[in-house]
Design an enzyme around this catalytic site. Structure first.
Site, PDB file in Angstrom:
ATOM      1  N   SER A 262       0.795  -1.233   0.000  1.00  8.14           N
ATOM      2  CA  SER A 262       0.000   0.000   0.000  1.00  8.14           C
ATOM      3  C   SER A 262       0.824   1.278   0.000  1.00  8.14           C
ATOM      4  O   SER A 262       0.247   2.371  -0.122  1.00  8.14           O
ATOM      5  CB  SER A 262      -0.944  -0.003   1.205  1.00  8.14           C
ATOM      6  OG  SER A 262      -1.858  -1.079   1.115  1.00  8.14           O
ATOM      7  N   THR A 263       2.139   1.182   0.128  1.00  3.39           N
ATOM      8  CA  THR A 263       2.966   2.394  -0.001  1.00  3.39           C
ATOM      9  C   THR A 263       2.819   2.992  -1.394  1.00  3.39           C
ATOM     10  O   THR A 263       3.083   4.181  -1.595  1.00  3.39           O
ATOM     11  CB  THR A 263       4.445   2.082   0.259  1.00  3.39           C
ATOM     12  OG1 THR A 263       4.886   1.083  -0.665  1.00  3.39           O
ATOM     13  CG2 THR A 263       4.657   1.583   1.685  1.00  3.39           C
TER      14      THR A 263
END
Length: 600
Positions: A313-314
């Site tokens: 999710s970065t």
């Protein structure tokens, strides 16, 4: 030459007429000739004697002149001259940004043997095996007692070992002076420095060559005599590097992780202040590489540069920042977040079913996969690829390490709708943590491209624009919300306004598919968010920590984020970054009569 006859006819006839003896005339002329010969021989001897005197005076004068010149010159040690090509062994030092030594040279000795000069080869082999336990005693004995004329024993030895060999007393054991590479800080910054090895070798010197890291990347520069011994100054700070490795090691143990990596980078310059990969090694005694199994199991593997991970999710901030820049959305735009979302035959789920709609601000704060995919679909595959390419996710990082090309991102060959969706939330595209740090630094740098470097530069380069400053500022504000009210609350450090994004990605199996209980957890951050100076990326390989309600947690919010917070708290004061908005406790002065002076 006209010779005068000893019996001239005219004089003989005249002498006979006068009644004289002709033999007297011959005797007189003979005596006169002998006298002339003697005079000529004497003159020749005098000439030779004068020549000898002149030669002697010239030689004596030359000696006197040389003695005078030596007496007036500066004293210096004599240097022996060797025939043949010389081996260049001098290598420049490597220092950190403050000039502290990271790698230097040390005078040492090599040990070799002339077996034919050994008095008792078998006993010498046995004694050497005791001094150097890593030697094969049987093979050494065979070499020393055989027909060989020359045998290498050790390429470098310590002064204590040298004295022990001296005590053996064998004339056939010979020491050769040479230089070796010394890393005085041991394990510190081992992956950055890399290590060295001997190249061309002789009995009296050896060529030192870099074999990994910056030692190999700058090998020609470090050995170039034209640099006049100037050191190579890196961008890393030795104190910050030591602190990062200590905190990262403790975090790795607490989170029961297999490995860990951390990167601290300056936003404006792209200079790497600290970069660690654990487990590490001592470049003074570099281990051998693994020939089988997973390369990441070796301490030589640099997770920060060589690691190719799906960073989870970065990645979500990238399509959102791009869509803001394109004018498609803003922080308050409502996005359909109904889960699951179907693309073809695939279903995309959120960690929690948020239901209904979420604002873009909440899509990032709550880390909604579905909401991020909806935003990515607004962009289209072509624009998505173009933006990720501009951020550097399609090429190896330009960092000055020989391992950099091996960390080229694994990019899908095809880019169908499902790939566009999975890449939007950090799956299907594998990149190194250093790629992620560079991309986050670009957002922190008002949208101008930042390229990582390990060389300390006075004037940072001005990268090309990738995002508008307005869109970059909006993205930073969203990242700040992740820490204040989203999935990264554990990363909050009072006074430093940390903004970042968590990412938890399942580890792929070598044969395909993903593990059910193995993840790579990552937290990418920048701080202070309003005017970022540093970007920090922390990644843990296979972490697991006890959850508050029982069981285990592997999410980045519970593993990587707390470690990042500890790093911000530890590193920032070292770098001169003071916390803002914190009030120090007031200390009331003690009354004068309360102060006692001891008479002791």
């Amino acid at each position: 030459m006209i010779r005068t006859p000893l019996r001239p006819l005219a004089r003989i006839l005249s002498a006979r007429q006068a009644g004289q003896d002709p033999d007297e005339i011959e005797a007189e002329l003979r005596a006169r000739r002998h006298a002339e010969i003697q005079d000529k021989a004497r003159r020749r001897a005098e000439g030779r004697l004068k020549l000898m005197v002149l030669c002697f005076l010239g030689a004596f004068g030359t000696v006197v002149f040389q003695m005078g010149a030596l007496a007036s010159s500066q004293p210096s040690e004599p240097r022996s001259q060797t025939s043949g090509a010389q081996i260049i062994s001098q290598r420049a030092d490597i220092v950190d940004r403050r000039g502290r030594v990271l790698a230097t040279n040390l005078s040492t000795h090599a040990l070799y043997a002339h077996p034919r000069d050994l008095v008792d080869p078998a006993t010498a082999a046995a004694k050497l095996a005791k001094i150097f336990p890593d030697l094969d005693a049987k093979r050494l004995a065979t070499d020393l007692t055989g027909d060989r004329k020359f045998v290498w024993i050790k390429k470098k030895i310590s002064p204590e070992q040298m004295q022990a060999v001296h005590d053996i007393g064998e004339p056939g054991l010979v020491f050769g002076p040479r230089e070796m590479r010394l890393y005085p800080n041991g394990h510190l910054a081992s992956h950055i420095l890399g290590g060295s090895q001997f190249g061309n070798e002789g009995v009296s010197s050896a060529e030192v060559l870099g074999m990994a890291g910056v030692e190999k990347a700058f090998d020609n520069w470090l050995r170039d005599p034209a640099n006049n011994g100037a050191p190579l100054q890196l961008s890393i700070d030795l104190t910050a590097q030591a602190a990062m490795e200590e905190v990262l090691s403790n975090g790795m143990k607490v989170m029961s992780a297999k490995g860990a990596t951390g990167i601290l980078m300056e936003v404006k310059s792209g200079e790497i202040v600290a970069m660690a990969s654990l487990p590490d090694f001592d470049p003074n005694d570099r281990p051998k590489p693994l020939l089988k199994g997973d390369p990441s199991d070796s301490p030589l593997f640099n997770r920060a540069v060589q690691g190719q991970y799906e960073l989870g999710s970065t990645f979500k901030i990238f399509p959102v920042a791009q869509a803001i820049d394109e004018g498609l959305i803003n922080a308050n735009t409502m996005i359909n977040a109904n889960s699951p979302m179907k693309i073809g035959k695939y279903l995309i789920h959120d960690f929690h079913n948020y239901g209904g709609q979420l604002s873009v601000r909440d899509v990032i704060a709550k880390s909604s996969n579905v909401g991020t995919v909806r935003v990515a679909q607004m962009l289209g595959a072509e624009r998505q690829q173009k933006f990720l390419r501009e951020l550097g996710f399609f090429d190896p990082t330009p960092v000055e390490m020989t391992e950099a090309p091996t960390g080229k991102p694994l990019v899908p060959r095809r880019w169908p709708a499902v790939t566009q969706a999975t890449v939007a939330f950090g799956h299907g595209l594998a990149a190194s943590p250093l790629h992620l740090a560079s991309a986050y630094a670009t957002i922190a740098n008002d949208g101008r491209r930042v390229r990582p470097t390990l060389v300390h530069r006075r004037e940072p380069p001005r990268g090309e624009p990738v995002l508008s400053p307005k869109a970059a500022a909006a993205a930073r504000d969203l990242l700040r919300g992740v820490v204040t009210r989203g999935t990264a609350k554990a990363a909050e450090v009072p006074g430093y306004a940390v903004g970042g994004k968590t990412g938890t990605a399942d580890k792929p199996k070598p044969g395909g598919g993903y593990y059910n209980s193995k993840v790579v957890s990552t937290f990418a951050a920048m701080y202070p968010t309003d005017a970022p100076e540093y970007v920090l990326v922390v990644s843990l390989d296979e972490p697991s920590v006890a959850a508050a309600g029982g069981g285990e947690s592997r999410t980045a919010g519970a593993t990587a984020a707390p470690v990042a917070a500890a790093l911000v708290q530890r590193l920032s004061p070292m770098l001169g970054l003071r916390p803002e908005g914190l009030k120090l406790p007031e200390i009331e002065p003690r009354p004068a009569d309360a102060v006692r002076v001891s008479s002791r």
